[in-house]
Design an enzyme around this catalytic site. Structure first.
Site, short mmCIF file in Angstrom:
data_model
loop_
_atom_site.label_atom_id
_atom_site.label_comp_id
_atom_site.label_asym_id
_atom_site.label_seq_id
_atom_site.Cartn_x
_atom_site.Cartn_y
_atom_site.Cartn_z
N PHE A 43 54.08 24.03 37.27
CA PHE A 43 53.32 25.28 37.35
C PHE A 43 52.73 25.40 38.75
CE2 PHE A 43 49.58 27.98 37.16
CZ PHE A 43 50.12 29.12 36.60
N ASP B 245 51.26 19.88 45.21
CA ASP B 245 50.34 20.83 44.60
C ASP B 245 49.27 20.02 43.87
OD1 ASP B 245 49.00 22.54 42.88
OD2 ASP B 245 50.77 23.76 42.41
N LYS C 219 41.17 25.31 42.41
CA LYS C 219 40.36 25.00 41.23
C LYS C 219 38.98 24.39 41.50
CE LYS C 219 43.59 25.54 37.57
NZ LYS C 219 45.02 25.52 37.84
C1 PLP Z 1 45.96 26.55 38.33
C2 PLP Z 1 47.12 26.06 39.11
C3 PLP Z 1 47.75 26.87 40.08
C4 PLP Z 1 47.37 28.33 40.30
O1 PLP Z 1 46.06 28.49 40.69
P1 PLP Z 1 45.39 29.98 40.64
O2 PLP Z 1 44.05 29.77 41.27
O3 PLP Z 1 45.32 30.36 39.20
O4 PLP Z 1 46.26 30.88 41.40
C5 PLP Z 1 48.77 26.33 40.82
N1 PLP Z 1 49.18 25.05 40.64
C6 PLP Z 1 48.60 24.25 39.72
C7 PLP Z 1 49.08 22.85 39.59
C8 PLP Z 1 47.58 24.73 38.92
O5 PLP Z 1 47.04 23.93 37.98
#
Ligand code: PLP
Length: 387
Positions: free
Chosen positions: A123, A210, A239
């Site tokens: 994700f 990420d 986050k």
């Molecule tokens: C939450 C998340 C995102 C996206 O972040 P947003 O602030 O919602 O755009 C991308 N990568 C990972 C691994 C995430 O947990």
């Protein structure tokens, strides 16, 4: 717009690991707003920093110097060993910056169709490029045409990366989560990240991690890659960086840190004084309260409790965790547990259909961890025995 199927509750205030609804009911929060409020709700140090900054200066734009942005950048460099940072306002934006860096880096090397390797079950966000990078058809469906320039391999599979390396001359980067969060708290083999690092070195690819969900202490290190020692070329954060004040960051090192130049990327709000003041207060508080070590210790404590309560239970397929990022996989879909837990005053999440995901704040106490275990021991058994 109707983009969320929301739970039938809303909260008025929070303190530490607890939330209160309008009727005065209290809930133990083992979700932290998707690993955002890692210092707990309404942490006084963050509240004070935000209040103070809001009364001084909120925004001037990146057309001018922003000393707090430099200060925050310096702190993130110190913690991560990266060289430079670009600030945005969300995780998806941080990953967009990473994707743009990879493409520019590729074009510099004369690769006209720069291609990024991404993984199944990943994700990376909801913008067009990041949903294309995401390994979940449900998130992509209906938004075609998707963005070009991505190839997908299974997660935690170095052989698949080697095959791609042989067959695709256009690869410029690998984008991967050190632990897949939305995908089900999938923890790769110990040698996976170092294997990715070695392949990136061998082929001149950027290793892009990420760390939006895993970063900022969640796993018991500042950044999850630090468990493996395999330092990325590009790392994204969001986050927990602002404990709820929106901020995202794309950090880079070496050549990757040099490709963005004036005119090639930007953000109106990105790195504004308010968001930077919040993030600086987060980092300062985490160090003062020793929260990274605490995440490791409390993670172990919670895992022991959960393993004791549910480890041998026949409907539990696996319990996976690193620090305070915990997944309990059942042998059946279990979204209903989210509601059953909330009705008993515990906020949890279920992802990938069958995985109870716990992301409690790093300030969690042992007594609160015990409550989570006691609730889940009963909830999971009642749920699975009844099904
Ligand atoms: C939450 C998340 C995102 C996206 O972040 P947003 O602030 O919602 O755009 C991308 N990568 C990972 C691994 C995430 O947990």
């Amino acid at each position: 717009m109707n983009t969320y199927s929301r739970q039938p509750v809303s909260f008025e205030r929070g303190a530490g690991a607890w939330l209160w609804d309008a009727q005065g009911n209290k809930y133990l929060d083992a979700f932290s707003g998707v690993s955002v409020c890692n210092l707990g709700h309404a942490h006084p140090a963050v509240a004070e920093a935000v209040c103070k900054q809001a009364s001084l200066l909120v925004h001037t734009s990146n057309h001018f110097g922003i000393p707090l942005q430099h200060e925050l950048g310096a702190q993130l460099m110190r913690l991560s060993g990266m060289d430079k940072v670009f600030f945005g306002n969300s995780g998806a934006e941080a990953n967009e910056a990473a994707i743009k860096i990879a493409r520019l880096y590729g074009h510099r090397k004369g690769i006209t169709v720069p291609t990024i390797v991404v993984t199944e079950g990943s994700f990376h966000g909801r913008t067009l490029a990041t949903l294309t990078a995401t390994g979940n058809r449900k998130i992509q469906a209906g938004f075609e045409p998707l963005v070009q320039g991505f190839v997908r391999v299974p997660y935690n599979d170095l052989e698949a990366l080697r095959i791609v390396a042989r067959n695709s001359p256009n690869i410029v980067a690998v984008l991967v989560e050190p632990i897949q969060g939305e995908g089900g708290v999938n923890i790769p083999a110990d040698d996976y990240l170092s294997g990715v690092r070695a392949l990136c070195d061998e082929h001149g690819w950027l290793m892009m991690l990420d760390e939006i969900q895993t970063g900022m202490g969640r796993t018991g290190q500042w950044f999850a890659w630090q468990h493996s020692g395999a330092a990325p070329d590009v790392m994204t954060l969001a986050k927990a960086l602002g404990n709820g004040v929106p901020i995202g960051a794309c950090l880079a090192r070496g050549q990757a840190a040099e490709v963005l130049q004036p005119g090639s990327h930007g953000s109106t709000f990105g790195g504004n004084p308010l968001a930077c003041a919040a993030a600086l207060a987060v980092i300062k508080t985490m160090e003062q309260e020793n929260l990274v070590a605490r995440a490791a210790a409390m993670g172990e404590y919670l895992l022991n409790g959960l393993t004791g309560a549910l480890g041998g239970y026949k409907h539990v397929a696996a319990i996976r965790s690193q620090g305070l990022m915990i997944g309990i996989e059942l042998n059946r879909p279990c979204y209903a547990l989210v509601h059953q837990a909330r009705e008993r005053g515990l906020l949890i999440n279920v992802t990938a259909e069958r995985v109870i995901r716990l992301l409690p704040p790093l300030i969690l106490t042992e007594a609160e961890a015990d409550m989570i275990v006691d609730h889940l021991a009963v909830l999971v058994r009642d749920f699975a025995d009844a099904a």
